[in-house]
Design an enzyme around this catalytic site. Sequence first.
Site, PDB file in Angstrom:
ATOM      1  N   GLY A   1       1.219  -3.050  -6.161  1.00 20.20           N
ATOM      2  CA  GLY A   1       1.076  -1.714  -5.601  1.00 20.20           C
ATOM      3  C   GLY A   1      -0.297  -1.138  -5.906  1.00 20.20           C
ATOM      4  O   GLY A   1      -1.271  -1.371  -5.188  1.00 20.20           O
TER       5      GLY A   1
ATOM      6  N   HIS B   1      13.065  -2.250  -1.699  1.00 19.18           N
ATOM      7  CA  HIS B   1      12.088  -1.815  -2.703  1.00 19.18           C
ATOM      8  C   HIS B   1      12.675  -0.641  -3.492  1.00 19.18           C
ATOM      9  O   HIS B   1      13.395   0.197  -2.940  1.00 19.18           O
ATOM     10  CB  HIS B   1      10.774  -1.399  -2.023  1.00 19.18           C
ATOM     11  CG  HIS B   1       9.693  -1.161  -3.022  1.00 19.18           C
ATOM     12  ND1 HIS B   1       9.608   0.013  -3.742  1.00 19.18           N
ATOM     13  CD2 HIS B   1       8.700  -1.962  -3.472  1.00 19.18           C
ATOM     14  CE1 HIS B   1       8.583  -0.080  -4.577  1.00 19.18           C
ATOM     15  NE2 HIS B   1       8.023  -1.263  -4.433  1.00 19.18           N
TER      16      HIS B   1
ATOM     17  N   TRP C   1       0.825  -1.218   0.000  1.00 15.65           N
ATOM     18  CA  TRP C   1       0.000   0.000   0.000  1.00 15.65           C
ATOM     19  C   TRP C   1       0.857   1.265   0.000  1.00 15.65           C
ATOM     20  O   TRP C   1       0.322   2.378  -0.073  1.00 15.65           O
ATOM     21  CB  TRP C   1      -0.943   0.002   1.209  1.00 15.65           C
ATOM     22  CG  TRP C   1      -2.062  -1.002   1.116  1.00 15.65           C
ATOM     23  CD1 TRP C   1      -2.464  -1.679   0.000  1.00 15.65           C
ATOM     24  CD2 TRP C   1      -2.932  -1.440   2.180  1.00 15.65           C
ATOM     25  NE1 TRP C   1      -3.526  -2.504   0.301  1.00 15.65           N
ATOM     26  CE2 TRP C   1      -3.831  -2.384   1.630  1.00 15.65           C
ATOM     27  CE3 TRP C   1      -3.030  -1.139   3.543  1.00 15.65           C
ATOM     28  CZ2 TRP C   1      -4.819  -3.002   2.401  1.00 15.65           C
ATOM     29  CZ3 TRP C   1      -4.014  -1.756   4.308  1.00 15.65           C
ATOM     30  CH2 TRP C   1      -4.897  -2.669   3.744  1.00 15.65           C
ATOM     31  N   LYS C   2       2.163   1.094   0.158  1.00 16.86           N
ATOM     32  CA  LYS C   2       3.075   2.257   0.151  1.00 16.86           C
ATOM     33  C   LYS C   2       2.579   3.319   1.152  1.00 16.86           C
ATOM     34  O   LYS C   2       2.065   2.950   2.212  1.00 16.86           O
ATOM     35  CB  LYS C   2       3.225   2.791  -1.269  1.00 16.86           C
ATOM     36  CG  LYS C   2       3.619   1.681  -2.256  1.00 16.86           C
ATOM     37  CD  LYS C   2       4.095   2.201  -3.574  1.00 16.86           C
ATOM     38  CE  LYS C   2       4.457   1.028  -4.485  1.00 16.86           C
ATOM     39  NZ  LYS C   2       5.107   1.423  -5.708  1.00 16.86           N
TER      40      LYS C   2
ATOM     41  N   GLU D   1      11.219  -6.715  -9.725  1.00 17.56           N
ATOM     42  CA  GLU D   1      10.367  -5.568 -10.046  1.00 17.56           C
ATOM     43  C   GLU D   1      11.096  -4.645 -11.015  1.00 17.56           C
ATOM     44  O   GLU D   1      11.884  -3.795 -10.587  1.00 17.56           O
ATOM     45  CB  GLU D   1      10.033  -4.788  -8.777  1.00 17.56           C
ATOM     46  CG  GLU D   1       9.240  -5.582  -7.762  1.00 17.56           C
ATOM     47  CD  GLU D   1       8.395  -4.661  -6.887  1.00 17.56           C
ATOM     48  OE1 GLU D   1       7.170  -4.750  -6.963  1.00 17.56           O
ATOM     49  OE2 GLU D   1       8.968  -3.842  -6.164  1.00 17.56           O
TER      50      GLU D   1
HETATM   51  P1  PGA Z   1       2.637  -1.310  -8.941  1.00 20.81           P
HETATM   52  O1  PGA Z   1       3.719  -1.281  -7.770  1.00 20.81           O
HETATM   53  O2  PGA Z   1       1.883  -2.594  -8.828  1.00 20.81           O
HETATM   54  O3  PGA Z   1       1.779  -0.104  -8.662  1.00 20.81           O
HETATM   55  O4  PGA Z   1       3.378  -1.196 -10.229  1.00 20.81           O
HETATM   56  C1  PGA Z   1       4.469  -2.409  -7.445  1.00 20.81           C
HETATM   57  C2  PGA Z   1       5.485  -2.033  -6.390  1.00 20.81           C
HETATM   58  O5  PGA Z   1       6.001  -0.905  -6.431  1.00 20.81           O
HETATM   59  O6  PGA Z   1       5.784  -2.846  -5.507  1.00 20.81           O
END
Ligand code: PGA
Length: 255
Positions: free
Chosen positions: A230, A88, A11-12, A163
């Site tokens: 995300g 990350h 969820w950042k 990622e």
């Molecule tokens: P996203 O983010 O699914 O919005 O691309 C993934 C992440 O940053 O872990």
Amino acid sequence: MKRRPLIAANWKMNPPPAGFDASDSPFLPRSNVDISVFPSFLDLKHCIDAGIETGAQFGRPEPTGAFTGDISMAMAAKLGCTYVLCGHSDRRQFHHETNEEIAQQFVAAIDSNLIPIFCFGETEAEHDAGSTSAVLKRQLKPIITFLTSGFQLPASSFLLAYEPVWAISRGDPNKPAATPKDAQDMHALIRSLLPKDRQATTRILYGGSMKGSNAHELLSQPDIDGGLVGGASLKPDDFRKIVEEAEKWKVKSGK
Ligand code: PGA
């Protein structure tokens, strides 16, 4: 060797989506798939109390100390977290975390009984320059060194998350993910870089614009063991679709 899928919601720095703690929440544990949520530190306890399996978005290796604004791996474990993200790309970019610092976090997480998810991937410039495999090898090196250092680690004590930075949505729902073939090729490469005795057992997640509409294609690739999600994890209905795809995929592939 069976690898159980994990769908992780990152969820950042966003508030939890509406309904995250409801009885029919898509973030609750399931029988066939591991689900975990990485909320802001402020929301961790609420998620844990709601029965959600959680992870911290970051933890320092030192157990305590004068590190204003940070929390430690030990604190996250004590609160009840299961996982922690290490490295990350948001942290690499905005906090200038180095690969060596991230490797220290990885080891400290294991020492604190957390399951680290080591995140790595190439930037757009590195991708365009054709240096993806060299970058992935460099980023993975301290982890490989640790894994071959003779330390006895059970199979499920860590995960990797590939990622590609250029595919991370950063709030743009139309950003394209890596193609399933490209993602699969990178996952297969990453798996081949692991020590032999870790290749079949290590779960490697894909992250970067995974959503309900592309989850089937991505998750059905043989070396993709789940997703670090995300943007789509802030939309419970879309997140539910990803989870349901992971469940189908498990049945289909027999993994
Ligand atoms: P996203 O983010 O699914 O919005 O691309 C993934 C992440 O940053 O872990």
